[in-house]
Design a protein around this motif. Structure first.
Motif, PDB file in Angstrom:
ATOM      1  N   VAL A   1      60.567  13.982   3.898  1.00  0.00           N
ATOM      2  CA  VAL A   1      60.575  14.763   5.141  1.00  0.00           C
ATOM      3  C   VAL A   1      61.832  15.623   5.213  1.00  0.00           C
ATOM      4  O   VAL A   1      61.784  16.798   5.625  1.00  0.00           O
ATOM      5  CB  VAL A   1      60.475  13.819   6.351  1.00  0.00           C
ATOM      6  N   TYR A   2      62.959  15.058   4.832  1.00  0.00           N
ATOM      7  CA  TYR A   2      64.229  15.784   4.847  1.00  0.00           C
ATOM      8  C   TYR A   2      64.165  16.995   3.908  1.00  0.00           C
ATOM      9  O   TYR A   2      64.591  18.105   4.266  1.00  0.00           O
ATOM     10  CB  TYR A   2      65.347  14.838   4.440  1.00  0.00           C
ATOM     11  N   SER A   3      63.586  16.806   2.717  1.00  0.00           N
ATOM     12  CA  SER A   3      63.475  17.914   1.764  1.00  0.00           C
ATOM     13  C   SER A   3      62.558  19.004   2.301  1.00  0.00           C
ATOM     14  O   SER A   3      62.850  20.203   2.183  1.00  0.00           O
ATOM     15  CB  SER A   3      62.944  17.398   0.421  1.00  0.00           C
ATOM     16  N   GLN A   4      61.439  18.605   2.901  1.00  0.00           N
ATOM     17  CA  GLN A   4      60.520  19.588   3.459  1.00  0.00           C
ATOM     18  C   GLN A   4      61.146  20.345   4.627  1.00  0.00           C
ATOM     19  O   GLN A   4      60.903  21.548   4.800  1.00  0.00           O
ATOM     20  CB  GLN A   4      59.232  18.895   3.910  1.00  0.00           C
ATOM     21  N   ALA A   5      61.948  19.641   5.421  1.00  0.00           N
ATOM     22  CA  ALA A   5      62.620  20.304   6.542  1.00  0.00           C
ATOM     23  C   ALA A   5      63.591  21.369   6.045  1.00  0.00           C
ATOM     24  O   ALA A   5      63.674  22.477   6.605  1.00  0.00           O
ATOM     25  CB  ALA A   5      63.344  19.270   7.403  1.00  0.00           C
ATOM     26  N   LYS A   6      64.330  21.042   4.970  1.00  0.00           N
ATOM     27  CA  LYS A   6      65.263  22.024   4.421  1.00  0.00           C
ATOM     28  C   LYS A   6      64.523  23.233   3.863  1.00  0.00           C
ATOM     29  O   LYS A   6      64.974  24.365   4.016  1.00  0.00           O
ATOM     30  CB  LYS A   6      66.117  21.365   3.322  1.00  0.00           C
ATOM     31  N   GLN A   7      63.373  22.983   3.196  1.00  0.00           N
ATOM     32  CA  GLN A   7      62.613  24.096   2.640  1.00  0.00           C
ATOM     33  C   GLN A   7      62.034  24.989   3.738  1.00  0.00           C
ATOM     34  O   GLN A   7      61.954  26.203   3.582  1.00  0.00           O
ATOM     35  CB  GLN A   7      61.486  23.560   1.748  1.00  0.00           C
TER      36      GLN A   7
ATOM     37  N   LEU B   1      54.471   7.994   9.852  1.00  0.00           N
ATOM     38  CA  LEU B   1      55.454   6.945  10.141  1.00  0.00           C
ATOM     39  C   LEU B   1      54.814   5.799  10.916  1.00  0.00           C
ATOM     40  O   LEU B   1      55.120   4.624  10.671  1.00  0.00           O
ATOM     41  CB  LEU B   1      56.619   7.539  10.929  1.00  0.00           C
ATOM     42  N   GLN B   2      53.924   6.098  11.840  1.00  0.00           N
ATOM     43  CA  GLN B   2      53.256   5.040  12.600  1.00  0.00           C
ATOM     44  C   GLN B   2      52.354   4.200  11.700  1.00  0.00           C
ATOM     45  O   GLN B   2      52.295   2.974  11.836  1.00  0.00           O
ATOM     46  CB  GLN B   2      52.438   5.655  13.738  1.00  0.00           C
ATOM     47  N   SER B   3      51.667   4.843  10.770  1.00  0.00           N
ATOM     48  CA  SER B   3      50.823   4.108   9.832  1.00  0.00           C
ATOM     49  C   SER B   3      51.668   3.174   8.961  1.00  0.00           C
ATOM     50  O   SER B   3      51.305   2.006   8.744  1.00  0.00           O
ATOM     51  CB  SER B   3      50.039   5.080   8.955  1.00  0.00           C
ATOM     52  N   ALA B   4      52.803   3.677   8.483  1.00  0.00           N
ATOM     53  CA  ALA B   4      53.691   2.835   7.685  1.00  0.00           C
ATOM     54  C   ALA B   4      54.231   1.673   8.509  1.00  0.00           C
ATOM     55  O   ALA B   4      54.319   0.535   8.020  1.00  0.00           O
ATOM     56  CB  ALA B   4      54.841   3.680   7.128  1.00  0.00           C
ATOM     57  N   ARG B   5      54.567   1.937   9.760  1.00  0.00           N
ATOM     58  CA  ARG B   5      55.093   0.876  10.634  1.00  0.00           C
ATOM     59  C   ARG B   5      54.046  -0.222  10.832  1.00  0.00           C
ATOM     60  O   ARG B   5      54.372  -1.429  10.778  1.00  0.00           O
ATOM     61  CB  ARG B   5      55.487   1.491  11.971  1.00  0.00           C
ATOM     62  N   GLN B   6      52.794   0.151  11.064  1.00  0.00           N
ATOM     63  CA  GLN B   6      51.745  -0.845  11.259  1.00  0.00           C
ATOM     64  C   GLN B   6      51.548  -1.702  10.012  1.00  0.00           C
ATOM     65  O   GLN B   6      51.416  -2.924  10.105  1.00  0.00           O
ATOM     66  CB  GLN B   6      50.435  -0.137  11.627  1.00  0.00           C
ATOM     67  N   GLN B   7      51.544  -1.067   8.845  1.00  0.00           N
ATOM     68  CA  GLN B   7      51.364  -1.829   7.603  1.00  0.00           C
ATOM     69  C   GLN B   7      52.527  -2.784   7.367  1.00  0.00           C
ATOM     70  O   GLN B   7      52.328  -3.938   6.984  1.00  0.00           O
ATOM     71  CB  GLN B   7      51.232  -0.873   6.419  1.00  0.00           C
ATOM     72  N   LEU B   8      53.741  -2.311   7.606  1.00  0.00           N
ATOM     73  CA  LEU B   8      54.916  -3.147   7.354  1.00  0.00           C
ATOM     74  C   LEU B   8      55.035  -4.263   8.383  1.00  0.00           C
ATOM     75  O   LEU B   8      55.491  -5.371   8.052  1.00  0.00           O
ATOM     76  CB  LEU B   8      56.177  -2.277   7.353  1.00  0.00           C
ATOM     77  N   ASP B   9      54.631  -4.007   9.617  1.00  0.00           N
ATOM     78  CA  ASP B   9      54.659  -5.069  10.617  1.00  0.00           C
ATOM     79  C   ASP B   9      53.687  -6.186  10.269  1.00  0.00           C
ATOM     80  O   ASP B   9      53.960  -7.362  10.510  1.00  0.00           O
ATOM     81  CB  ASP B   9      54.329  -4.500  12.006  1.00  0.00           C
TER      82      ASP B   9
ATOM     83  N   ARG C   1      56.797  16.528  14.179  1.00  0.00           N
ATOM     84  CA  ARG C   1      55.461  17.044  13.936  1.00  0.00           C
ATOM     85  C   ARG C   1      54.436  15.922  13.988  1.00  0.00           C
ATOM     86  O   ARG C   1      54.720  14.777  13.603  1.00  0.00           O
ATOM     87  CB  ARG C   1      55.391  17.748  12.582  1.00  0.00           C
ATOM     88  N   ALA C   2      53.220  16.255  14.411  1.00  0.00           N
ATOM     89  CA  ALA C   2      52.192  15.230  14.620  1.00  0.00           C
ATOM     90  C   ALA C   2      51.851  14.498  13.331  1.00  0.00           C
ATOM     91  O   ALA C   2      51.699  13.261  13.327  1.00  0.00           O
ATOM     92  CB  ALA C   2      50.935  15.879  15.220  1.00  0.00           C
ATOM     93  N   ASP C   3      51.733  15.238  12.224  1.00  0.00           N
ATOM     94  CA  ASP C   3      51.360  14.572  10.978  1.00  0.00           C
ATOM     95  C   ASP C   3      52.471  13.654  10.477  1.00  0.00           C
ATOM     96  O   ASP C   3      52.205  12.592   9.897  1.00  0.00           O
ATOM     97  CB  ASP C   3      51.000  15.611   9.913  1.00  0.00           C
TER      98      ASP C   3
END
Length: 607
Positions: A199-205, A223-231, A216-218
């Motif tokens: 995300v940081y690289s895309q923001a710089k670009q 991040l929410q999908s990753a949070r659910q899986q890790l929880d 951004r929504a996507d």
């Protein structure tokens, strides 16, 4: 005696890619003294010198005599087993080998052709590099350089990630509380670090501030999908996420390589001048001779490798269009390398490589009878017997008008007779295989949705003999198992656990991809598919068979099949196990969308 080099320890670092912390962080800003390094720690010199305080000469002098910084010795066996260095052949591990080798090289010109060559000539050094022990030395050095390059790349990547991690941590402070609450519990997982770095690289670009881009929504959805899986899954989920990310990166890298190969193929050969052409031809000729030397030694792998090296170079270049003789010379030499590659691949039973090499040779010259013959042999190995027959027919056409026609025709007749015999045996064997196994499922798990068709209507009266006596109706066939299949038994719970282990093995992505590839290679032909499928399946079945006390062979598969069928066949068969076995039958046939299982079932019913 080998030494541990700076590149040998990078791949054994922590799983998160970071270097081990040797000293407190505050010491790196003030200059690191050698005395601060713990004893017996293998520290890369380049990494260490970045933090050494050379002004502290007294500390340097007093510590160098006590601490080993680099090149801790290790045995050849350790270097080969732990770091993957090419192994020394067993005969070269004999302490007397090199003494005897040196004596022969000094005294026997038949053994050492360099005794008659000028050391200033290129052929002298080409001949020296053909010695078996010289090949091992050169490959070990190549492996060391490759590992060093890989380690330097990894070290640079780790350094870049560490800097980005610090920058992202600072940028997260400026983000909204929603993002902070979402990300904070996940920061300890490596996949989340990689995601934020992306995300940081895309923001710089894009030129947008990080705190705006991450909203951004996507991005929030990811991040929410990753949070659910890790929880839900914790470390296990993080491991799976990392494996998926690595697989995606590998797939993307493969796509990039395929694109480059396609571009090289479309671009064709590059025109070079006569000086460059001379160097290319000399190198290709050297590789051809290297391969012939290894072929005479019956080192098929080495011969194939040498010819592949020549092909990698000569296929890229050509002389100017007006230089017809030079281009013809390139074509002849390249064709010889490709034919030799096909022959070596045939010897190693690498049928696809052999077929590809032969086809490329035919692209250079479609009248090359050797290329057609080796393609026929490769197609025979792949089970594509009809195409192999077509290649032999092509050779008969080429032979017309040639002085060696009688020899070529005799060769094709012998090969054609062998192919006819193979076709007959293949057909008989596949009919037996389909009748015995696939019509009723691999493990006796019949599909409930496929009723058995009766040749005689059970409601009709039994047939009447010409004498007027009514004959008894033929009984339904009874499934029988051989003595080998019935030799071992399983409990019902054991059968369930064994089927679960097999299901996990057959669901492995790598296995499914290999089965799909086999289906494509066999062009969806059921008989050819089954002829090669058993050996492929045994590779994943073997460890499971051994763990359950069966032999890792066709006999072991038969015993396992019989032991499972005891719980799936007959009126007392377990319906759940029967359904589980039916699922395995489908899994063995690759991806469902290819429809190979349905093809096999239709072929079985049609017998």
């Amino acid at each position: 005696m080998a030494c541990r080099r700076s590149g040998d320890s990078a791949e054994d670092s922590d799983s998160d890619g970071s270097l081990p912390e040797l000293v407190p962080a505050e010491a790196t800003n003030q200059g690191l003294r050698v005395a601060d390094v713990p004893p017996n720690v293998d520290v890369p010199v380049d990494a260490l010198l970045q933090h050494v305080n050379f002004d502290d000469a007294e500390a340097w002098d007093s510590s160098t005599s006590q601490t080993t910084l680099h090149c801790q010795p290790c045995s050849d066996e350790q270097a080969e087993q732990e770091y993957g260095y090419p192994t020394w052949p067993e005969e070269m591990k004999n302490p007397n080998f090199f003494a005897e080798e040196l004596h022969r090289m000094r005294t026997d010109p038949r053994y050492n052709k360099n005794l008659l060559l000028d050391p200033n000539s290129q052929e002298y050094w080409n001949e020296a590099a053909r010695a078996p022990w010289a090949k091992v030395l050169l490959r070990r050095e190549e492996w060391r350089n490759e590992r060093r390059s890989r380690w330097l790349y990894q070290a640079g990547h780790v350094e870049e990630m560490n800097k980005s991690r610090e920058e992202v941590a600072e940028l997260l402070e400026n983000c909204s509380m929603q993002v902070k609450r979402l990300v904070a519990p996940m920061l300890r997982y490596k996949p989340v670090e990689s995601l934020l770095w992306t995300v940081y690289s895309q923001a710089k670009q894009s030129g947008l501030p990080f705190e705006e881009f991450v909203e951004r929504a996507d991005i929030i959805e990811g991040l929410q999908s990753a949070r659910q899986q890790l929880d839900r899954g914790g470390e296990h989920a993080a491991t799976l996420m990392q494996e998926e990310a690595d697989a995606l990166v590998e797939k993307m890298n493969g796509a990039v390589l395929d694109k480059r190969r396609m571009e090289d193929r479309e671009r064709g050969r590059v025109t070079i001048d006569m000086t460059g052409l001379k160097a290319v031809l000399e190198y290709a000729q050297k590789c051809k001779k290297d391969g012939l030397v290894e072929w005479e030694r019956q080192n098929w792998d080495e011969a194939l490798l040498s010819w592949q090296q020549g092909d990698d170079v000569i296929r890229r270049f050509r002389a100017p269009m007006r230089s017809l003789e030079e281009n013809e010379l390139i074509s002849e030499l390249h064709g010889a390398l490709l034919r030799n590659m096909a022959q070596a691949a045939l010897k190693l039973e690498r049928w696809r490589e052999a077929a590809a090499a032969a086809e490329r040779a035919l692209e250079l010259d479609d009248q090359d009878h050797k290329g057609w013959f080796r393609r026929a042999c490769a197609l025979e190995g792949l089970g594509r017997l009809e195409e192999a027959q077509e290649c032999l027919t092509r050779i008969d056409e080429i032979a017309v008008g040639r002085p060696d026609r009688a020899r070529l025709v005799a060769d094709t007749q012998r090969r054609r007779a062998k192919l006819s015999s193979l076709q007959e045996r293949h057909g008989a064997r596949q009919r037996r295989m389909l009748q015995k196994s696939l019509a009723t499922g691999v493990f006796g798990g019949k599909e409930e949705a496929t009723p058995q068709r009766l040749d005689v209507d059970p409601s009709s009266p039994s047939p009447i003999h010409s004498s007027g006596e009514r004959l008894p109706t033929a009984p339904a066939p009874v499934a029988r198992r051989t003595a080998a299949e019935a030799a071992k038994t399983l409990t019902r719970e054991g059968a369930r656990d064994l089927l679960a282990a097999l299901q996990e093995a057959y669901s492995n992505t790598r296995f499914v991809q290999r089965v799909d590839k086999l289906i494509g290679d066999m062009r969806f032909d059921v008989q050819n598919f089954l002829a090669h499928h058993g050996r492929l399946a045994l590779e994943v079945q073997g460890p499971i068979l051994r763990s359950w006390g069966f032999e890792a062979s066709e006999t072991g598969v038969a015993e396992m099949t019989g032991a499972i069928a005891a719980h799936t066949e007959g009126p007392f068969g377990d319906p759940q196990l029967r359904r589980q076995a039916a699922v395995l039958s489908r899994a063995l046939c690759g991806s469902p969308e290819l429809g190979m299982y349905e093809r096999v079932r239709r072929a079985a019913v049609g017998l």
